[in-house]
Design a protein around this motif. Structure first.
Motif, short mmCIF file in Angstrom:
data_model
loop_
_atom_site.label_atom_id
_atom_site.label_comp_id
_atom_site.label_asym_id
_atom_site.label_seq_id
_atom_site.Cartn_x
_atom_site.Cartn_y
_atom_site.Cartn_z
N UNK A 48 128.63 13.42 40.81
CA UNK A 48 129.61 12.35 40.64
C UNK A 48 129.20 11.19 41.55
N UNK A 49 129.08 10.00 40.98
CA UNK A 49 128.74 8.82 41.77
C UNK A 49 130.02 8.12 42.21
N UNK A 50 130.02 7.65 43.44
CA UNK A 50 131.21 6.99 44.00
C UNK A 50 130.80 5.62 44.51
N UNK A 90 126.19 -3.63 44.18
CA UNK A 90 126.92 -2.49 43.60
C UNK A 90 126.33 -2.08 42.25
N UNK A 91 125.92 -3.05 41.46
CA UNK A 91 125.35 -2.70 40.15
C UNK A 91 124.06 -1.90 40.31
N UNK A 92 123.28 -2.24 41.32
CA UNK A 92 122.05 -1.46 41.58
C UNK A 92 122.42 -0.03 41.99
N UNK A 93 123.46 0.08 42.80
CA UNK A 93 123.89 1.41 43.25
C UNK A 93 124.36 2.25 42.06
N UNK A 94 125.09 1.61 41.14
CA UNK A 94 125.56 2.33 39.95
C UNK A 94 124.34 2.74 39.10
N UNK A 95 123.37 1.82 39.02
CA UNK A 95 122.12 2.13 38.30
C UNK A 95 121.44 3.36 38.90
N UNK A 96 121.45 3.46 40.23
CA UNK A 96 120.85 4.63 40.88
C UNK A 96 121.59 5.91 40.53
N UNK A 97 122.92 5.83 40.48
CA UNK A 97 123.69 7.02 40.10
C UNK A 97 123.27 7.49 38.71
N UNK A 98 123.07 6.51 37.81
CA UNK A 98 122.69 6.86 36.43
C UNK A 98 121.31 7.51 36.43
N UNK A 99 120.39 6.90 37.19
CA UNK A 99 119.03 7.47 37.27
C UNK A 99 119.09 8.90 37.82
N UNK A 100 120.00 9.12 38.76
CA UNK A 100 120.09 10.44 39.39
C UNK A 100 120.84 11.45 38.53
N UNK A 101 121.32 10.99 37.37
CA UNK A 101 121.91 11.94 36.41
C UNK A 101 123.40 12.17 36.59
N UNK A 102 124.12 11.21 37.21
CA UNK A 102 125.58 11.39 37.38
C UNK A 102 126.26 11.59 36.03
N UNK A 103 127.28 12.43 36.03
CA UNK A 103 128.05 12.65 34.79
C UNK A 103 129.32 11.80 34.78
N UNK A 104 129.76 11.41 35.96
CA UNK A 104 130.93 10.53 36.05
C UNK A 104 130.72 9.61 37.25
#
Ligand code: BGC
Length: 390
Positions: A48-50, A90-104
């Motif tokens: 989970x990305x926060x 923040x958008x880059x951080x969200x991009x990283x969560x996606x790259x890392x496979x976050x589900x939510x």
């Protein structure tokens, strides 16, 4: 050739050292601005990305830590990142969560510019929860969890009504107030303001309360709202604006009240007042929100008049329950949160669709009940002592 191989090996060594370094620095607690941390029992558990907006308002550090710990206690891996009030970061951080496979991804956004990152998440079929702040202008997500923000504003209005005893005030001896609003980039700021003015406007219309400085009747008066707004909730901006008011529009009056939208700004405004001889022995009634330890201490000591306690630990827990139920495709049932309906439906209106908005209840705090957040374990003993609460 030998040289190239050697260079390659050195680079590999540096790379793995840096990687270990990153893991180490990320293995405990929350990170500093702009970086992210993660931990959890196994790399196979769901991520989970926060994404929290900023650290200069204290609450977000608390929110980030609580979200992470609730996510981990439900068996998730959690990564927290703070956006430094910069949407590109923040958008880059969200991009990283996606790259890392976050589900939510749970997002307390900086501003509307977050919608491109939310669109990327939707494309990857990753669920986004708007946390505390609505994400306007997007149809790419379905859930929002927050407090009843109109009520937060109503409490601020009621604080002034009570502190100035407006019910007994007369037009012969009107009370005076100056108005501040939060960041115009944050949808919450409009709800807070409109809630407060829903209580104060009738007194202004009766002539028992006079506004010094700009007076937007509601946040819809954009030109005047911009004049009282505080970009990115920055305390120095509020302090400078208060100093300017004291030297200009409010030069020849003694202000009875200041509508301040949160504690960080309230304390900056109080600081400006205390530097003016007119207010050293009696401050105006100053409102706030967030029940920050320093402001609770200030309320107890008779400086700030009120705050609004939003138990963000409960918000964090509720958001993780929501994320868990969404990820597991379960029916949504969040203890302590109510799904907005009827006249509160607009809280979930992004301008592109109405998302499901789950609401928690805020609590009005004055000198009479300043202990409520302490009793709710909202502060550590250390925080309380630091701020002089005994
Ligand atoms: C939050 C407040 C906070 C403010 C500044 C708002 O969106 O609801 O709790 O004080 O942002 O960070």
């Amino acid at each position: 050739m030998k040289k190239i191989v050697l260079q390659f090996l050195v680079m590999m060594a540096i790379g793995s050292f840096a990687f270990v370094g990153c893991q180490k620095s990320g293995s405990g607690g929350t990170s500093s601005t702009g970086t992210s941390t993660s931990s959890g029992d196994s790399s196979s558990s769901t991520l989970i990305g926060i994404a929290m907006p900023e650290t200069h308002v204290q609450r977000w550090q608390k929110d980030g830590a609580a979200l992470k710990s609730y996510a981990e206690s439900r068996g998730y891996r959690a990564e927290v990142a703070y956006g430094d009030a910069d949407q590109a970061v923040q958008n880059r951080q969200i991009g990283n969560f996606l790259t890392n496979g976050a589900k939510a991804i749970i997002i307390g956004s900086v501003n509307e510019g977050v919608i491109s990152a939310v669109a990327d998440a939707a494309q990857d079929k990753v669920q986004v929860i708007a946390y505390d702040r609505i994400i306007s202008g997007s149809a790419d997500y379905d859930y929002y969890i927050t407090f009843n923000n109109f009520k937060v504003g109503q409490f601020q209005g009621q604080g002034i009504e009570q502190g100035l005893n407006l019910k007994a005030a007369t037009a012969d001896a009107p009370k005076t107030i100056t108005l501040f609003a939060g960041s115009p980039t944050d949808g919450n700021a409009f709800f807070f303001y409109d809630g407060a003015m829903s209580v104060l406007n009738p007194y202004i219309e009766q002539g028992v309360l006079k506004v010094v400085g700009p007076y937007p009747q509601t946040s819809k008066d954009s030109a005047n709202f911009q004049r009282i707004a505080t970009e990115n909730w920055q305390a120095p901006i509020a302090k400078t604006r208060m100093e300017n008011l004291l030297n200009n529009d409010a030069k020849d009056v003694v202000l009875d009240a200041v509508l301040a939208p949160n504690d960080t700004l309230a304390r900056a405004i109080i600081e400006a007042c205390l530097a003016d001889a007119k207010y050293t022995s009696k401050l105006p009634v100053v409102t706030g929100q967030d029940a920050e330890a320093a402001s609770t201490a200030s309320i107890k000591n008779g400086q700030q008049y009120m705050t609004v306690f939003k138990d963000t630990t409960k918000l964090a827990e509720a958001a993780v329950i929501l994320a868990d139920q969404i990820v597991k495709l379960q029916a949504i049932n969040i203890p302590g949160a109510t799904l907005a309906s009827e006249d509160l439906l607009s809280i979930g209106d992004t301008g592109k669709k109405v998302v499901k908005a789950y609401l928690l209840e805020p609590i009005l705090i004055t000198k009479d009940n300043w202990k409520v957040p302490v009793d709710a374990n909202f502060y550590t003993t250390e925080e309380i002592t630091t701020n002089g609460l005994k």
